[in-house]
Write an enzyme that holds these catalytic residues in place. Structure first.
Site, PDB file in Angstrom:
ATOM      1  N   ASP A 143       0.829  -1.205   0.000  1.00  0.00           N
ATOM      2  CA  ASP A 143       0.000   0.000   0.000  1.00  0.00           C
ATOM      3  C   ASP A 143       0.871   1.265   0.000  1.00  0.00           C
ATOM      4  O   ASP A 143       0.711   2.159  -0.832  1.00  0.00           O
ATOM      5  CB  ASP A 143      -0.874   0.054   1.272  1.00  0.00           C
ATOM      6  N   GLU A 166      -4.432   7.238   0.862  1.00  0.00           N
ATOM      7  CA  GLU A 166      -5.032   6.696   2.073  1.00  0.00           C
ATOM      8  C   GLU A 166      -4.010   6.506   3.183  1.00  0.00           C
ATOM      9  O   GLU A 166      -4.316   6.703   4.359  1.00  0.00           O
ATOM     10  CB  GLU A 166      -5.684   5.335   1.762  1.00  0.00           C
ATOM     11  N   ASP A 207      -5.960   5.263  -3.923  1.00  0.00           N
ATOM     12  CA  ASP A 207      -6.106   4.128  -3.009  1.00  0.00           C
ATOM     13  C   ASP A 207      -5.192   3.041  -3.562  1.00  0.00           C
ATOM     14  O   ASP A 207      -5.523   2.381  -4.548  1.00  0.00           O
ATOM     15  CB  ASP A 207      -7.548   3.632  -2.927  1.00  0.00           C
ATOM     16  N   ILE A 257      -4.098   0.041  -2.610  1.00  0.00           N
ATOM     17  CA  ILE A 257      -4.697  -1.297  -2.651  1.00  0.00           C
ATOM     18  C   ILE A 257      -6.026  -1.215  -1.930  1.00  0.00           C
ATOM     19  O   ILE A 257      -6.078  -1.180  -0.704  1.00  0.00           O
ATOM     20  CB  ILE A 257      -3.798  -2.365  -1.997  1.00  0.00           C
ATOM     21  N   ASP A 258      -7.107  -1.153  -2.689  1.00  0.00           N
ATOM     22  CA  ASP A 258      -8.437  -1.178  -2.093  1.00  0.00           C
ATOM     23  C   ASP A 258      -8.810  -2.633  -1.838  1.00  0.00           C
ATOM     24  O   ASP A 258      -8.528  -3.500  -2.671  1.00  0.00           O
ATOM     25  CB  ASP A 258      -9.450  -0.524  -3.039  1.00  0.00           C
ATOM     26  N   THR A 275      -7.767  -4.266   1.162  1.00  0.00           N
ATOM     27  CA  THR A 275      -6.498  -4.789   1.670  1.00  0.00           C
ATOM     28  C   THR A 275      -6.677  -6.125   2.377  1.00  0.00           C
ATOM     29  O   THR A 275      -5.822  -7.018   2.261  1.00  0.00           O
ATOM     30  CB  THR A 275      -5.848  -3.773   2.631  1.00  0.00           C
ATOM     31  N   ASP A 308     -11.542   6.083  -2.267  1.00  0.00           N
ATOM     32  CA  ASP A 308     -12.317   4.934  -2.763  1.00  0.00           C
ATOM     33  C   ASP A 308     -13.128   5.270  -4.007  1.00  0.00           C
ATOM     34  O   ASP A 308     -13.400   4.388  -4.830  1.00  0.00           O
ATOM     35  CB  ASP A 308     -13.303   4.447  -1.689  1.00  0.00           C
TER      36      ASP A 308
END
Length: 374
Positions: A57, A82, A158, A160-161, A163, A302
């Site tokens: 991330d 994020e 984002d 890695i949405d 996670t 997001d």
């Protein structure tokens, strides 16, 4: 320099580099276990009992910031994400992740996180500094307006949405063949560009790092992009419309029971899936007519990218509570707050009123007429 460089192409290449990093970090279970840190305090999403971030991330986020900031210096201070840059590995070591000028400098930083695992650190640094040119393989990427005001553009990332799905790696299918319920299918990389003065999202890039399975542990990306500027609308999302036999709605597993019932009463066949980016992507791809969330559990990172793509397709993402209250579609906006507000934690970044994502605007009209306030 930025006048001769296509921002969309840069973001597409950054997205693919992000997907490469995600795959490399996920390819070794022992490495992944070392790189997972639980979020606490203001970083955590209160919707989840456990919320995690990984080195992937943070590394992806900082890589995108580094590359876009170099090529578009007017945007450098408005590239937001994020994750914080501070990372504490499983051994208790806290390190600030920074992209070095050279591959060796980045590897040295990563080696600190990886407790001396030099080979792994060098492999990740190589991915960060690798030249990625996936755009040369793609057709239909438009040239952007030469008068684009980069100083008025910001980016939400984002990295890695979903996670938790990325960490677990498990795949769970829903009863719909084109919609996963959980697992690596639900993981997305989201890069969205918005106008800072109007708050309108204008460019979106969404990737599924694990979109295509090539072998037991080998994947390639699914890539989606859209542009919605005053003088240009373009996208690569020409999916066939649904056959009209089923109205599919996609929701979170924590959605309120009365909201679920209202959708059922409107003859929606509901599917529960993980990942806000993934659920929005299923609307983009015509696999679902609507993604509805009544809670304030998503954030600007997001929604910015998928909203830009939906706008390019003639759809949008709307503020759930405000739209119902006003009985008018009220689109999500991303206007920058003043400096004082930015210092008040993450609350200004939250989509506090929930959301309704649609590709066909007629869908929102039907929903509003049936979701009136009590």
């Amino acid at each position: 320099m930025s006048q001769n460089i296509n921002l969309l192409r840069v973001l597409i290449n950054c997205g693919e580099k992000a997907a490469n990093i995600a795959r490399v970090c996920r390819s070794n279970e022992e490495l992944l276990a070392l790189l997972v840190q639980e979020k606490t305090g203001s970083e955590a999403n209160q919707r989840f009992e456990h919320d995690f971030k990984t080195l992937a991330d943070v590394l992806i986020q900082e890589t995108v910031k580094h590359e876009v900031g170099q090529l578009f210096p007017a945007m450098r201070d408005s590239i937001l994400g994020e994750e914080s840059t501070h990372f504490t590995n499983k051994l208790g070591h806290q390190i600030t992740i920074a992209i070095g000028v050279t591959e060796a400098e980045t590897a040295e930083c990563l080696e600190s996180v990886l407790d001396g695992q030099k080979t792994a650190a060098e492999a990740l640094a190589a991915e960060v500094h690798m030249r990625v040119s996936i755009d040369t393989k793609l057709t239909g990427i438009p040239e952007l307006c030469e008068q684009l005001d980069y100083s008025n553009l910001g980016i939400w990332i984002d990295p890695i949405d979903a996670t938790a799905e990325y960490i677990s790696g498990a795949s769970i299918l829903s009863d719909k063949p084109d919609i996963a319920a959980a697992g690596l299918d639900c993981v997305t990389v989201l890069i969205g560009v918005y106008e800072r003065d109007s708050g309108v999202p204008v460019i979106g890039v969404v990737l599924q790092p694990f979109g295509y399975k090539l072998g037991e542990h080998d994947y390639s990306s699914s890539l989606y992009w859209g542009v919605c500027l005053p003088t240009l609308q373009a996208h690569n999302c020409s999916f066939e419309a649904s056959d009209g036999q089923d109205k599919i709605g996609i929701v979170s597993g924590s959605e309120k029971s009365d909201i679920v019932q209202r959708l059922v009463d409107l003859d929606y066949d509901l599917v529960v899936a993980a990942g806000a980016g993934y659920k929005a992507l299923k609307v983009i791809s015509n696999d679902a007519e609507v993604y509805l969330l009544s809670k304030g559990s998503t954030f600007r990172w997001d929604t910015c990218a998928p909203q830009a793509i939906l706008r390019a397709l003639g759809g949008d993402i709307f503020d759930y509570a405000d739209s119902i209250k006003q009985q008018l579609p009220v689109a999500l906006k991303y206007k920058d707050p003043d400096t004082d507000s930015k210092e008040c934690g993450t609350e200004w970044k939250r989509n506090a009123n929930g959301l309704i994502a649609v590709r066909d605007l007629s869908v929102i009209k039907e929903l509003l007429s049936n979701f009136k306030e009590n």
